[in-house]
Enzyme design. Structure first.
Site, PDB file in Angstrom:
ATOM      1  N   ARG A 180     -10.298 -11.431   1.789  1.00  0.00           N
ATOM      2  CA  ARG A 180     -11.149 -12.541   1.553  1.00  0.00           C
ATOM      3  C   ARG A 180     -10.416 -13.888   1.493  1.00  0.00           C
ATOM      4  NH1 ARG A 180     -11.628  -8.593  -3.891  1.00  0.00           N
ATOM      5  NH2 ARG A 180     -10.816  -7.303  -2.535  1.00  0.00           N
TER       6      ARG A 180
ATOM      7  N   LYS B  13       0.848  -1.279  -0.037  1.00  0.00           N
ATOM      8  CA  LYS B  13      -0.010  -0.043   0.096  1.00  0.00           C
ATOM      9  C   LYS B  13       0.828   1.162   0.032  1.00  0.00           C
ATOM     10  CE  LYS B  13      -3.853  -1.864   2.827  1.00  0.00           C
ATOM     11  NZ  LYS B  13      -4.846  -1.712   1.664  1.00  0.00           N
TER      12      LYS B  13
HETATM   13  N1  BES Z   1      -7.999  -3.953   4.601  1.00  0.00           N
HETATM   14  C1  BES Z   1      -8.149  -3.356   3.273  1.00  0.00           C
HETATM   15  C2  BES Z   1      -9.549  -2.798   3.024  1.00  0.00           C
HETATM   16  C3  BES Z   1      -9.709  -1.421   3.571  1.00  0.00           C
HETATM   17  C4  BES Z   1      -9.268  -0.244   2.916  1.00  0.00           C
HETATM   18  C5  BES Z   1     -10.185  -1.227   4.996  1.00  0.00           C
HETATM   19  C6  BES Z   1      -9.321   1.084   3.589  1.00  0.00           C
HETATM   20  C7  BES Z   1     -10.139  -0.063   5.759  1.00  0.00           C
HETATM   21  C8  BES Z   1      -9.729   1.150   4.967  1.00  0.00           C
HETATM   22  C9  BES Z   1      -8.176  -4.818   2.394  1.00  0.00           C
HETATM   23  O1  BES Z   1      -7.432  -5.790   2.840  1.00  0.00           O
HETATM   24  C10 BES Z   1      -7.652  -4.248   1.083  1.00  0.00           C
HETATM   25  O2  BES Z   1      -6.516  -3.858   1.079  1.00  0.00           O
HETATM   26  N2  BES Z   1      -8.441  -4.282   0.040  1.00  0.00           N
HETATM   27  C11 BES Z   1      -8.049  -3.614  -1.399  1.00  0.00           C
HETATM   28  C12 BES Z   1      -8.512  -4.525  -2.211  1.00  0.00           C
HETATM   29  C13 BES Z   1      -8.232  -4.580  -3.578  1.00  0.00           C
HETATM   30  C14 BES Z   1      -6.509  -4.760  -3.716  1.00  0.00           C
HETATM   31  C15 BES Z   1      -8.699  -5.176  -4.638  1.00  0.00           C
HETATM   32  C16 BES Z   1      -8.565  -2.258  -1.474  1.00  0.00           C
HETATM   33  O3  BES Z   1      -9.642  -2.030  -1.151  1.00  0.00           O
HETATM   34  O4  BES Z   1      -7.873  -1.516  -2.119  1.00  0.00           O
HETATM   35 MN    MN Z   2      -5.397  -5.306   1.967  1.00  0.00          MN
END
Ligand code: BES
Ligand code: MN
Ligand code: ZN
Length: 492
Positions: free
Chosen positions: A345, A271
């Site tokens: 997931r 990230k």
């Molecule tokens: N934990 C994150 C989702 C999240 C994002 C929670 C912002 C709280 C605030 C999850 O594991 C994630 O990183 N999701 C990605 C998925 C994508 C790579 C398809 C996302 O939402 O960017």
């Molecule tokens: Mn994630």
């Protein structure tokens, strides 16, 4: 914060600050009684329009009978609800928090529609939730003055109900605050092992709750390779936590699954560093599940619950999963991990499959699953997906009572094609990045089979960057009260 009930004449009340609630379009008997002691000041403030009791407005007056009186507006009578009341209590507690007082009293308003036990529960709950401070690492009250004592002032005939509601409110408020604590603790403290210890402590203190923690070798035996895959980049041991609460007489069995990523860096699909520190709350679903189980037991709900928590960090390292890796999940379905940041997931896939062992009447999962749900619904609405339409009205009924809003989201069948992989049964992100919350939910659906199931995407609501009346910044604990309210009425 301690609560007491005062049911003697209000003249005998000793308090540093008395809160008097006022409707915009009605003067209650309680307000009149207080005003008689104050020499008609409230009436004067009303008629001169110096104080309009709009919802959430407050006005502090000084007096010789009570050192301070805080008038607090409730708005129009027709708009009044438990949620309005919680909001008004929150405003009052915040105001009082800024005053140099250690105790205060609330003159309980009486309405025709809402029973007094519900009112006092809402008051106590909102007071605790508003007063919450995360102060493990820093003194939250440098001046040392903290509100310690709250008195609920009620008529003698209502005292029993008020006391019962107050007790429930205390249990609810303190449990939600414990859930917030877990979300606020940094990831170097709230590790998977720490979550497991928290679960063990819950079970130790409550003989109706049993706990079992699966360690790496047990997780391997269970063939939870999706969970193991996510954890392989981390030096922290993964844990799979199982909590069981037995309160059933005739009620159903419900499985609660909570995402327990104690830090989500994204892994190799890392990230951006901006706001990455907030990813310590990626275990909010796990905290929610533990909170629900403990609260259900303390409230003696006639239901059996099993809580399942896959807990791990998601980090990059020489051992970490790589985009393109394929793993076989516990269910037997293979998954191509196209993006290591879609880890929630993956761990949920194994936990949902495990849940079916219990043949539950319902599975509910809580997960900070997608950034897309934050984009779609913001920080105040839970995205709810369900494979049974008839669950929504019941969820909405519960949401209306607790003030935790849900929004029904679709498990769009046509989008199932987006999570089919060329190399495995499934891919963990969609072939398009649009509608990712739906792709994620469709992915989870592959592992619940035909069991009735609700998935709560709490990514937006679990963390607050702005304050609301009884929701300070940081971890919110949103979802716990909603689930309890729903489970109270859930029948097979
Ligand atoms: N934990 C994150 C989702 C999240 C994002 C929670 C912002 C709280 C605030 C999850 O594991 C994630 O990183 N999701 C990605 C998925 C994508 C790579 C398809 C996302 O939402 O960017
Ligand atoms: Mn994630
Ligand atoms: Zn995550």
């Amino acid at each position: 914060m301690q609560f007491t009930i005062h049911n003697r004449p209000i003249e005998e009340l000793q308090t540093q600050a008395l809160v008097v609630f006022a409707f915009e379009d009605r003067t209650t008997a309680e307000e009149k009684r207080a005003d008689a002691l104050l020499g008609g000041q409230i009436k004067k403030l009303r008629s001169s329009k110096d104080f309009l009791p709009r919802f959430g407005r407050t006005r502090l007056i000084f007096h010789s009978v009570f050192p301070r009186v805080l008038l607090t507006g409730l708005g129009k009578q027709k708009d009044f609800s438990l949620e309005v009341f919680r909001g008004a209590v929150g405003r009052a507690i915040n105001e009082i928090g800024n005053l140099p007082v250690k105790n205060c009293a609330f003159l309980m308003p009486k309405t025709a529609r809402i029973p007094m036990d519900e009112m006092s529960q809402a008051l106590t709950e909102a007071a605790l939730l508003t007063d919450y401070k995360f102060s493990y690492y820093k003194d939250a009250d440098p001046d040392g003055i903290r509100l310690e004592q709250v008195t609920l002032v009620a008529e003698k005939q209502d005292a029993k109900k008020v006391a019962a509601g107050c007790l429930t409110g205390e249990i609810v408020g303190s449990n939600v605050n414990a859930v917030r604590d877990l979300g606020n603790h940094p990831a170097n403290v709230a590790t998977p092992s720490h979550l497991a210890e928290h679960a063990l402590a819950i079970a130790k203190a409550d003989r109706n709750i049993k706990v079992k923690v699966l360690h790496r070798t047990d997780i391997k035996k269970e063939k939870m390779e999706a969970l193991l895959a996510v954890s392989q980049g981390s030096d922290e041991e993964p844990k799979f936590i199982i909590l069981e609460y037995r309160g059933r007489k005739t009620g159903p069995m419900v499985a609660l699954v909570g995402k327990g990523i104690t830090f989500d860096s994204g892994g190799i699909s890392i990230k951006p560093s901006e706001k990455m520190e907030e990813m310590k709350y990626d275990m909010a679903g796990a905290a929610t599940v533990m909170g629900i189980i403990k609260l259900a037991s303390q409230m003696k709900l006639p239901i059996d619950l099993v809580g399942l928590i896959p807990a791990t960090e998601n980090l990059p390292s020489g051992k970490a999963i790589k985009p393109g890796d394929i793993v076989r999940s516990r269910s037997g379905k293979t998954i191509e991990i196209v993006n290591t940041d879609a880890e929630g997931r993956l761990v949920l896939a194994d936990a949902l499959d495990y849940a079916k062992k219990y043949k539950p009447a319902l599975i509910m999962d809580f997960a900070t699953l997608t950034g897309a749900i934050v984009v779609a619904l913001g920080d105040d609405l839970i995205g709810a997906f369900a494979n049974r339409e008839n669950l929504f009205p019941k969820l909405e009924q519960a949401a209306k009572i607790t003030g935790e809003k849900i929004w029904p989201m679709p498990l769009e069948q046509d989008y199932e094609q987006f999570i089919k992989s060329d190399f495995a049964d499934l891919r963990n992100i969609g072939t398009t990045r649009y509608g990712d919350s739906i792709n994620a939910a469709n992915f989870l659906k592959e592992f619940v089979g035909d069991t009735p199931w609700v998935h709560f995407d709490i990514a937006g609501v679990a963390w607050a960057t702005r304050e609301k009346p009884y929701r300070p910044k940081g971890a919110t604990g949103t979802g716990v009260r909603l689930a309890i309210e729903f489970l109270k009425k859930f029948r097979k």
